[in-house]
Design an enzyme around this catalytic site. Structure first.
Site, PDB file in Angstrom:
ATOM      1  CG  ASP A   1      -1.823  -1.162   1.215  1.00 54.66           C
ATOM      2  OD1 ASP A   1      -2.163  -1.439   0.157  1.00 54.66           O
ATOM      3  OD2 ASP A   1      -2.203  -1.602   2.326  1.00 54.66           O
ATOM      4  CB  VAL A   2       2.476   3.204  -2.313  1.00 50.03           C
ATOM      5  CG1 VAL A   2       3.193   4.268  -2.690  1.00 50.03           C
ATOM      6  CG2 VAL A   2       2.852   1.895  -2.450  1.00 50.03           C
TER       7      VAL A   2
END
Length: 222
Positions: free
Chosen positions: A124-125
């Site tokens: 998750d960025v």
């Protein structure tokens, strides 16, 4: 690849990993996707790791038993016994997110025992103020300070056979993938990269594939 998000056992959609809206029963959704003959399905329990809860095997088994296509599951997986039970209950791939950050040895153990093609790491960025990217944990709540490109390389070395890259900023907006992020990750690893977060049209899928993604995933759009 349709992505089904489980929140308190129900199917939800989100915007930027918040603002959850109930959209129905996951088993009904699986039946619809059976009829549509999708290639693969991703099921993620978004609460499990944050609540330090084990995967709900009964619920997973019920959903997997309805799926006529390969299914990947993520959420709350913290040891190899859980991995084994998930596989034995009809799931083809396991997805690690929190565990990949906290105990990378579990990625290697899973790849060694069940094969790297069944071992997926989800990253998750979120964008930084200066235009860079950082890896986030706890369902998008905690900045780990990690660089996603370097982390993807580490996970490939650990044994991950697939990288599932999710843009928190684009999630649920249907405004398009973070193409720069997809390209950076795809260029840095040799394993397949799945783009997720922001799909709102067929053109967005095309953009992600051209940027190097091997597959495209969507939740709200589907």
């Amino acid at each position: 690849i349709p992505v089904l998000l489980l929140h308190k056992g129900n199917l939800v959609k989100s915007v930027k990993f918040k603002d959850y809206k109930y959209v129905g029963d996951p088993i009904n959704a699986v039946r619809i996707f059976n009829d549509k003959e999708v290639n693969e399905l991703v099921l993620i329990d978004i609460d499990a790791s944050r609540e330090k809860r084990s995967p709900d095997l009964k619920h997973i088994t019920n959903i997997a038993s309805e799926a006529f296509m390969p299914m990947a599951y993520g959420g709350g997986i913290s040891d190899i016994t859980q991995v084994k039970e998930i596989f034995y209950n009809g799931v083809e791939k396991v997805i690690f997110n929190t565990a990949a950050l906290e105990q990378p040895a579990l990625i290697s153990a899973t790849a060694n025992q069940f094969g790297s093609s069944s071992t997926v790491v989800s990253i998750d960025v979120k964008k930084t103020l200066l235009g860079g990217h950082k890896v986030y944990a706890s369902n998008g709540q905690k900045n780990t300070g990690r660089d996603p490109v370097q982390f993807a390389k580490e996970m490939e070395s650990a044994g991950a056979g697939e990288i599932f890259i999710n843009s928190i900023d684009a999630d649920g907006t249907m405004a398009g993938y973070d193409i720069n992020l997809v390209k950076k990750i795809a260029d840095s690893v040799s394993v397949p990269v799945v783009a997720c977060g922001g799909a709102g049209s067929m053109y967005h899928f095309e953009q992600a594939i051209q940027a190097g993604a091997s597959a495209v995933a969507a939740g709200s759009f589907f």
